[in-house]
Design an enzyme around this catalytic site. Structure first.
Site, PDB file in Angstrom:
ATOM      1  N   ASP A 175      30.147  -8.060 -62.718  1.00 53.35           N
ATOM      2  CA  ASP A 175      30.409  -6.735 -63.406  1.00 53.35           C
ATOM      3  C   ASP A 175      29.636  -7.142 -64.857  1.00 53.35           C
ATOM      4  O   ASP A 175      28.689  -6.068 -65.119  1.00 53.35           O
ATOM      5  CB  ASP A 175      31.611  -6.489 -64.143  1.00 53.35           C
ATOM      6  CG  ASP A 175      32.288  -6.715 -62.480  1.00 53.35           C
ATOM      7  OD1 ASP A 175      32.117  -5.942 -61.725  1.00 53.35           O
ATOM      8  OD2 ASP A 175      33.896  -7.078 -62.595  1.00 53.35           O
ATOM      9  N   GLY A 183       8.195   7.878 -51.081  1.00 50.42           N
ATOM     10  CA  GLY A 183      10.299   7.185 -51.028  1.00 50.42           C
ATOM     11  C   GLY A 183      10.466   6.270 -50.484  1.00 50.42           C
ATOM     12  O   GLY A 183       9.763   5.105 -49.394  1.00 50.42           O
ATOM     13  N   PRO A 184      11.941   5.839 -50.438  1.00 50.74           N
ATOM     14  CA  PRO A 184      12.160   4.378 -51.057  1.00 50.74           C
ATOM     15  C   PRO A 184      12.517   4.594 -48.679  1.00 50.74           C
ATOM     16  O   PRO A 184      11.487   5.418 -48.437  1.00 50.74           O
ATOM     17  CB  PRO A 184      13.611   4.999 -51.263  1.00 50.74           C
ATOM     18  CG  PRO A 184      13.358   6.455 -52.106  1.00 50.74           C
ATOM     19  CD  PRO A 184      12.384   6.848 -51.682  1.00 50.74           C
ATOM     20  N   PRO A 185      13.027   3.120 -48.680  1.00 47.50           N
ATOM     21  CA  PRO A 185      13.450   3.263 -47.577  1.00 47.50           C
ATOM     22  C   PRO A 185      14.287   2.989 -46.841  1.00 47.50           C
ATOM     23  O   PRO A 185      15.284   3.945 -47.263  1.00 47.50           O
ATOM     24  CB  PRO A 185      12.795   1.910 -47.724  1.00 47.50           C
ATOM     25  CG  PRO A 185      12.781   0.897 -48.646  1.00 47.50           C
ATOM     26  CD  PRO A 185      12.556   2.122 -49.505  1.00 47.50           C
ATOM     27  N   GLY A 186      13.609   3.900 -45.583  1.00 48.56           N
ATOM     28  CA  GLY A 186      14.518   4.789 -44.871  1.00 48.56           C
ATOM     29  C   GLY A 186      14.691   6.741 -44.490  1.00 48.56           C
ATOM     30  O   GLY A 186      15.723   6.748 -44.076  1.00 48.56           O
ATOM     31  N   GLY A 230      12.950   9.110 -44.097  1.00 48.02           N
ATOM     32  CA  GLY A 230      12.003   9.119 -43.112  1.00 48.02           C
ATOM     33  C   GLY A 230      11.141   9.566 -42.833  1.00 48.02           C
ATOM     34  O   GLY A 230      10.551  10.409 -42.642  1.00 48.02           O
ATOM     35  N   GLU A 246      41.162  -5.555 -60.613  1.00 48.49           N
ATOM     36  CA  GLU A 246      40.365  -4.195 -59.592  1.00 48.49           C
ATOM     37  C   GLU A 246      41.553  -2.608 -59.836  1.00 48.49           C
ATOM     38  O   GLU A 246      40.611  -2.146 -60.782  1.00 48.49           O
ATOM     39  CB  GLU A 246      40.852  -4.047 -58.258  1.00 48.49           C
ATOM     40  CG  GLU A 246      40.061  -5.185 -57.629  1.00 48.49           C
ATOM     41  CD  GLU A 246      38.627  -5.521 -57.473  1.00 48.49           C
ATOM     42  OE1 GLU A 246      37.887  -3.948 -57.820  1.00 48.49           O
ATOM     43  OE2 GLU A 246      38.021  -6.654 -57.383  1.00 48.49           O
ATOM     44  N   THR A 296       7.734   8.034 -41.861  1.00 50.07           N
ATOM     45  CA  THR A 296       7.382   7.453 -40.401  1.00 50.07           C
ATOM     46  C   THR A 296       7.757   8.621 -39.679  1.00 50.07           C
ATOM     47  O   THR A 296       7.090   9.166 -38.482  1.00 50.07           O
ATOM     48  CB  THR A 296       7.982   6.211 -39.576  1.00 50.07           C
ATOM     49  OG1 THR A 296       7.405   5.285 -41.122  1.00 50.07           O
ATOM     50  CG2 THR A 296       7.321   6.119 -38.619  1.00 50.07           C
ATOM     51  N   HIS A 350      39.603  -2.175 -63.309  1.00 55.75           N
ATOM     52  CA  HIS A 350      38.729  -0.452 -63.266  1.00 55.75           C
ATOM     53  C   HIS A 350      39.466  -0.024 -62.916  1.00 55.75           C
ATOM     54  O   HIS A 350      38.765   1.666 -63.647  1.00 55.75           O
ATOM     55  CB  HIS A 350      37.887  -1.428 -62.490  1.00 55.75           C
ATOM     56  CG  HIS A 350      37.088  -2.455 -62.177  1.00 55.75           C
ATOM     57  ND1 HIS A 350      36.114  -2.863 -62.709  1.00 55.75           N
ATOM     58  CD2 HIS A 350      36.821  -3.884 -61.637  1.00 55.75           C
ATOM     59  CE1 HIS A 350      35.364  -3.876 -62.584  1.00 55.75           C
ATOM     60  NE2 HIS A 350      35.864  -4.680 -61.919  1.00 55.75           N
TER      61      HIS A 350
END
Length: 672
Positions: A538, A239-242, A244, A463, A246, A466
């Site tokens: 962008d 899974g991605p870092p962070g 859970g 902005e 560990t 956007h």
């Protein structure tokens, strides 16, 4: 209750201090020094010449005088006659049993000639028995030995210190040089338990079910083997870092009633040849002695990368030797022994295929970023120790943090508490959490950053572009807020959107996302007739989207339904297509961007008045929310679900989380 107390006592770690053998060497050294002092004058009393002459020499109590040279002076020892020692005059020496056979007094002189002259003169006056000094050559055996051994001891101590530090950094197993090949795994058994349980792990329900089954394998093996099944040898958390991984392994250590070995993949890798393989052998040797047990290797990609890549010709790769030994050991133990391997990585694509085949890591458990339900559960866990206000709602926070991992949610809660403490509040309110989300996403707010009025106007129209394009397109995400307050290193403004919980994106959604991202640059060109460098981020994003549509997702009719994705790195030195195809890919990606840009400019010209209203509102307030756009230009003219109207309408003076221009999906991470 008594059984429970007894069990708690068994689980309580043994904190008794261990005996250090270095104390033995210290005691021996102190004894040597004490013996030396005991033999060099602790039983003799110093006396002056005049006192010696008046009280001892004239009364005829001297049996003999013994002299020797010590450094640059001459020491004369005075031996009293044995019959005289029994008198009251020498009572103090009668109590010293160890000094009764030696000298009782001593005095010093500058030279033998001076001493002889004084003795002759004193004896001539008293007329007593003539005394002669018995000169001896004395040397301190302790000093001789110490002078010989001290340099050797210093060199030996320095060598041991260097080897100890060297082995401590690279060896392990207690930091001794002879344990350099020993495993550095930390053992959690009945005396040292982890306090983390599955109740502390939120938002990972599917992964917890899989891992809990592994723990059950070890507790009740007959339940599974009775039907002919085999206990899996290895479990890989991906899974991605962070997210859970560990933390999940720590929960296994807390829940499992079996020994739990934990270490990092980098603990195997050393500069010495054969050390990594030796540590693997020692780890599995310890595991067999403690079976049934669990071995957890964090960041296994440090040692488990695919073999044969990026290897220097003719060189010996220590990491590959370690991996080979790991593969052999995982094949060497039977599932009946009860040893289960657990490992975690966020880069499964670089692992060696032999490590992932059935029989080694039989199961791969994906620990992905949590959905909105999982984020709500994680927020509830991290909100427990925080004094929150009545307006704080975990569900609203989960809605505002799409794509956040567990570690990022924990950071948001901590930042919110710090922001509330900085304002001297007694409770953490919702506006503090909003500010913390902005802080985690975009960085520190910089209201004191000096921006010229002309630049501020350009940023406001950029902005607003956007916001207007995203507002009037059907397939874009709902707008949260627009800000022209500088943040982070270089962000002068941003428009924040709320991405939906979705995993598949259509061609229309990606094209509308490109138009929304180009809205700022198009607004600058339409209103000012020139463009600035503010659209650099962008352009990077829409370039990735365009090339992803052409080369990854087969969304271009001319290139066709092909994908040139290369997760395994097989095309490092060559391209899987010809030069003509490369030119066609460039032309089609450029055409996609140009068409999106023209569509965006056309929409901005059409909604010029609405964009003007939004830009002026931004120049006046610096931060506007979705409700402000509804008030200025009316409701969004499509059926897209709007974001909650309960977004706080107060601009916080503290750092607020910032998203760069939008939360459009990163196409490189979408499923094929």
């Amino acid at each position: 209750m008594a059984k429970q107390n007894k069990k708690q006592q068994e689980l309580k770690p043994d904190n008794k201090p261990k005996f250090n053998f270095y104390w033995i060497y210290i005691i021996i050294a102190v004894l040597f020094i004490g013996i030396n002092f005991a033999n060099t004058g602790t039983s003799t009393k110093k006396i002056g010449w005049q006192e010696f002459k008046a009280t001892i020499l004239t009364s005829g109590d001297v049996e003999k005088l013994v002299g020797f040279k010590q450094d640059d002076i001459y020491v004369i020892e005075v031996h009293i006659k044995k019959d005289k020692l029994r008198t009251e005059k020498y009572k103090e020496f009668q109590e010293r049993s160890f000094g009764s056979n030696g000298a009782q007094y001593f005095f010093t002189e500058s030279s033998p000639e001076v001493l002889e002259s004084k003795l002759n003169e004193a004896q001539a006056e008293t007329g007593g028995e003539k005394l002669f000094v018995q000169w001896e050559s004395r040397r301190s055996w302790f000093g001789d030995i110490l002078s010989f051994l001290l340099p050797m001891l210093l060199l030996l101590g320095l060598w041991l210190l260097l080897m100890r530090r060297f082995a401590g950094g690279a060896g392990g197993g207690g930091g001794q040089i002879f344990n350099i090949g020993k495993s550095k795994a930390t053992l959690f058994d009945k005396n040292t338990r982890e306090n983390i349980t599955f109740n502390d792990v939120a938002g990972l329900e599917e992964a917890k079910v899989e891992v809990m089954e592994v723990v059950d394998f070890l507790k009740n093996p007959k339940k599974y083997t009775a039907l002919g099944g085999k206990i899996p040898k290895g479990v890989l958390l991906v899974g991605p870092p962070g997210t859970g991984k560990t933390l999940l392994a720590k929960a296994v250590a807390g829940e499992a009633q079996v020994p739990f070995f934990t270490l990092s993949g980098s603990d195997f890798v050393e500069m010495f040849v054969g050390v990594g393989a030796s540590r693997v052998r020692d780890l599995f040797k310890q595991a067999r002695e403690k079976a049934p047990c669990i071995i957890f290797i964090d960041e296994i990609d440090a040692v488990g990368r695919s073999r044969g890549k990026n290897q220097i010709m003719g060189g010996n790769d220590e990491r590959e030797s370690t991996l080979n030994q790991l593969l052999v050991e995982m094949d060497g133990f039977s599932s009946e022994i009860g040893i289960i391997m657990m490992a975690a990585t966020n880069r499964p694509d670089v692992l060696d295929p032999a490590l992932l085949r059935p029989g080694r890591f039989d199961r791969q458990i994906t620990v992905d970023r949590p959905d909105i339900i999982g984020r709500e559960q994680i927020f509830n866990v991290h909100l427990k120790p925080i004094k929150t206000g009545k307006d704080v709602n975990a569900l609203k926070l989960a809605e505002q943090t799409p794509g956040f991992a567990g570690a990022e949610i924990a950071n948001v809660c901590n930042e919110a508490a710090l922001i509330a403490a900085r304002k001297a509040k007694k409770e953490v309110e919702m506006e503090d959490f909003n500010a913390a989300i902005d802080r985690v996403i975009g960085g520190l707010e910089k209201r004191n950053k000096i921006i010229s009025p002309e630049e501020k106007k350009i940023v406001a129209y950029h902005e607003a572009g956007h916001a207007i394009v995203g507002w009037f397109l059907d397939s874009t995400d709902p707008l949260v807020k627009v800000s022209i307050v500088p943040r982070g290193v270089a962000a002068l403004g941003y428009a924040q959107y709320l991405p939906k919980e979705q995993y598949l994106y259509t061609t229309e959604q990606l094209l509308d996302t490109m138009c929304m991202t180009l809205g700022g640059r198009a607004a600058e060109e339409v209103f000012f007739g020139r463009i600035s460098t503010g659209a650099q981020n962008d352009l990077e994003r829409i370039t990735r989207v365009a090339y992803g549509m052409v080369t990854l997702y087969g969304m271009n009719p001319k290139v066709g339904p092909v994908s040139f994705n290369d997760p395994q790195g097989e095309y490092q030195f060559r391209k899987p297509y010809s030069e003509d195809m490369a030119k066609l890919i460039d032309d089609e990606a450029r055409k996609l961007i140009e068409n999106a840009y023209e569509k965006t400019k056309e929409l901005i010209r059409e909604k010029r008045h609405e964009l003007e209203l939004v830009a002026q509102e931004l120049l006046a307030k610096e931060v506007i929310y979705q409700a402000d756009l509804v008030r200025l230009i009316g409701p969004r003219p499509n059926s897209m679900t709007h974001f909650s109207e309960e977004i706080p309408q107060v601009v916080s003076s503290e750092p607020v989380p910032e998203l760069t221009d939008s939360q459009a999906p990163d196409v490189e991470e979408q499923p094929s």
